[in-house]
Motif scaffolding. Sequence first.
Motif, PDB file in Angstrom:
ATOM      1  N   GLU A   1     -27.902   4.496 -31.774  1.00 11.99           N
ATOM      2  CA  GLU A   1     -27.447   3.105 -32.091  1.00 11.99           C
ATOM      3  C   GLU A   1     -26.764   3.255 -33.365  1.00 11.99           C
TER       4      GLU A   1
ATOM      5  N   ASN B   1     -23.082   3.711 -33.194  1.00 17.82           N
ATOM      6  CA  ASN B   1     -22.291   2.665 -32.428  1.00 17.82           C
ATOM      7  C   ASN B   1     -21.776   1.574 -33.571  1.00 17.82           C
ATOM      8  N   PRO B   2     -20.426   1.371 -33.710  1.00 19.59           N
ATOM      9  CA  PRO B   2     -19.811   0.391 -34.485  1.00 19.59           C
ATOM     10  C   PRO B   2     -19.938  -0.842 -33.940  1.00 19.59           C
ATOM     11  N   GLU B   3     -20.147  -1.169 -32.534  1.00 12.99           N
ATOM     12  CA  GLU B   3     -20.104  -2.463 -32.127  1.00 12.99           C
ATOM     13  C   GLU B   3     -21.573  -3.234 -32.473  1.00 12.99           C
ATOM     14  N   LEU B   4     -22.548  -2.284 -32.074  1.00 15.12           N
ATOM     15  CA  LEU B   4     -24.004  -2.521 -32.392  1.00 15.12           C
ATOM     16  C   LEU B   4     -24.248  -2.889 -33.922  1.00 15.12           C
TER      17      LEU B   4
ATOM     18  N   GLY C   1     -22.188  -3.831 -36.100  1.00 11.74           N
ATOM     19  CA  GLY C   1     -21.386  -4.988 -36.604  1.00 11.74           C
ATOM     20  C   GLY C   1     -21.701  -6.245 -36.204  1.00 11.74           C
ATOM     21  N   ARG C   2     -22.634  -6.384 -35.246  1.00  6.04           N
ATOM     22  CA  ARG C   2     -23.178  -7.739 -34.880  1.00  6.04           C
ATOM     23  C   ARG C   2     -23.811  -8.455 -36.036  1.00  6.04           C
TER      24      ARG C   2
END
Length: 267
Positions: free
Chosen positions: A28, A31-34, A36-37
């Motif tokens: 995880e 994972n840049p999306e996770l 960046g949350r």
Amino acid sequence: MIDLGFEPDVNKILEFLPVSNQKPDSDEAENPELMGRNLHSAKAKYRQTVMFTATMPSAVERLARTYLRRPAVVYIGSAGKPVERVEQIVYFVTEKEKRRKMCEILGKGIEPPVIIFVNQKKGCDVLAKSLEKLNYRATVLHGGRNQEQREYALASLKSGSKDILVATDVAGRGIDIRDVSMVINYDMAKNIQDYTHRIGRTGRAGKEGTAVSFLTKDDSGVYYDLKQLLITSPVSTCPAELMNHPDAQHKPGTVMTKKRHEETIFA
């Protein structure tokens, strides 16, 4: 700080840093999306720990393994070895011959800046004054100088108002002076690690450099390791005196005499 024996103190400080917001030690974290949350949340934002080190001795490696999660390691060149662009030259001399040999080398019109390493603070001051009497523009950097004096010495060398920096191992790591043409080990380093750091002040950023070292009979503890560096360097030559010296044939402490070997067998 670790080299000076402060490893327990560094660990104690790091143990008190907050750990509730560490990044997950899993895929995880990639994972840049996770990740960046929570970027805009002051409370939920993950803490990031970054450590930069020019070397990775065992003590620093332990520190990194303990506190860093999924670290990226970047090696430039060969770890623990001088860059291949640095020509290493060795002269066997006596203590009395050092100054004459140094003046002979500098008299050939070496392009500044030049760094001369001396093992003792007092020796730095004495050598720098001698160079100034010979009309060389020299400055000093060692542990006896305060921060302002150190910064002034480095600034003088970088600006060109001084041509020679006479320094202890304080200047062996963590400083970057552009276009150092030559490093002179007026006093040989006590171990091969410090030697490697010293000569790494030249031959930087793709440039070529020269490292000259004066060896005396008191430096026999580094003969073996120095010989290994010289014979593996594509631009250096190991002098016959070092190549054939008895103390350069084995690493100190690894060879047992015949008498001691027999005593061990029959003990």
